[in-house]
Design a protein around this motif. Sequence first.
Motif, PDB file in Angstrom:
ATOM      1  N   ASP A  31       0.845  -1.133   0.022  1.00  0.00           N
ATOM      2  CA  ASP A  31      -0.061   0.018  -0.049  1.00  0.00           C
ATOM      3  C   ASP A  31       0.953   1.014  -0.057  1.00  0.00           C
ATOM      4  O   ASP A  31       1.575   1.498   0.842  1.00  0.00           O
ATOM      5  CB  ASP A  31      -1.013   0.013   1.205  1.00  0.00           C
ATOM      6  CG  ASP A  31      -1.736   1.269   1.119  1.00  0.00           C
ATOM      7  OD1 ASP A  31      -1.859   1.948   0.577  1.00  0.00           O
ATOM      8  OD2 ASP A  31      -2.888   1.146   2.281  1.00  0.00           O
ATOM      9  N   SER A 118      -1.409  -2.537   7.045  1.00  0.00           N
ATOM     10  CA  SER A 118      -2.131  -3.696   6.241  1.00  0.00           C
ATOM     11  C   SER A 118      -2.519  -4.510   7.125  1.00  0.00           C
ATOM     12  O   SER A 118      -2.125  -4.501   8.282  1.00  0.00           O
ATOM     13  CB  SER A 118      -1.417  -4.138   5.054  1.00  0.00           C
ATOM     14  OG  SER A 118      -0.951  -2.943   4.205  1.00  0.00           O
ATOM     15  N   SER A 209      -5.358  -4.264   2.027  1.00  0.00           N
ATOM     16  CA  SER A 209      -4.491  -3.025   2.172  1.00  0.00           C
ATOM     17  C   SER A 209      -5.667  -2.061   3.134  1.00  0.00           C
ATOM     18  O   SER A 209      -6.857  -2.548   3.452  1.00  0.00           O
ATOM     19  CB  SER A 209      -4.538  -2.279   1.080  1.00  0.00           C
ATOM     20  OG  SER A 209      -5.804  -1.768   0.235  1.00  0.00           O
TER      21      SER A 209
END
Length: 282
Positions: A31, A118, A209
């Motif tokens: 991410d 995450s 994510s």
Amino acid sequence: MHVSLATSAGRAGRPNEDFVGAVPGAVVLLDGAGIPGAESLCFHGVAWYTHRLGGALLGLLSRGDGLELAAILAAAIGEIAAEHGGTCDIADPSSPQATVAMVRVHQGRLDWLLLADSFLVLDQADAGPLVVTDERETTARRDCAAPLAGIAQGTPEYDRVRASCVTALRARRNQPGGYWIAKDDPRAAREAVTGSRSLAGLNGVALLSNGASRIVSPYGRTDWSGVLDVLRARGPASLIDRVRQAEEQADARTADAQTPDDATVAHCTHLRTPAHRVSIIR
């Protein structure tokens, strides 16, 4: 191992700064952190960084040599830092960076690594889901934002204090007592949250994510058991669709309202499948 993947950009016309990919026996999800002003530090951009780092991780994982995941991450961070360190100011706190989530099936076990916020959700056959995340960034963000309490938004005082909070948060990045993220320093990999467990009693695993995890918090549309139910029945794309619906329906006047974010999900099942086989469903 069977792997289902889905990713969605948060806003039209902007690159998706997430990355997800799989090789036999392993999955990687990143991410990217899109920080205002990063373009002046690295002309490549955050999406470039996440894709290059993700590709490097998959390349190292594909060797199947059982190297510790933290060592794999350190090598990949170093590789990408060398690739653009001569042209970009990668040491600046706002230069491109990314959270990292990795899982690997190896010798009858599931290994995992998380760096920054995450989520990993283990689908346990005889118990509820086991959720693993790295909470240090969330904790640092909350601590640094404490001075904003009681100050009216939209006022010069709020803007001034908020700017100081942002500076304080960046100062904690990749520092002892702060939080850790993949960026320019391979040593950050040593600080990752890692774990391992037997595949026995494990139906699958999901990686999300931060943008995808919003379906649980702050929107509260389901819990982690419900996330696994959706993934089993309809797959990752359906879960992301529900996130987008929640974003559209959120009241902009409430604290739950969120700017749409890139959202990415990987769902892995049949973990006992020999590691030399992988089926990817997009």
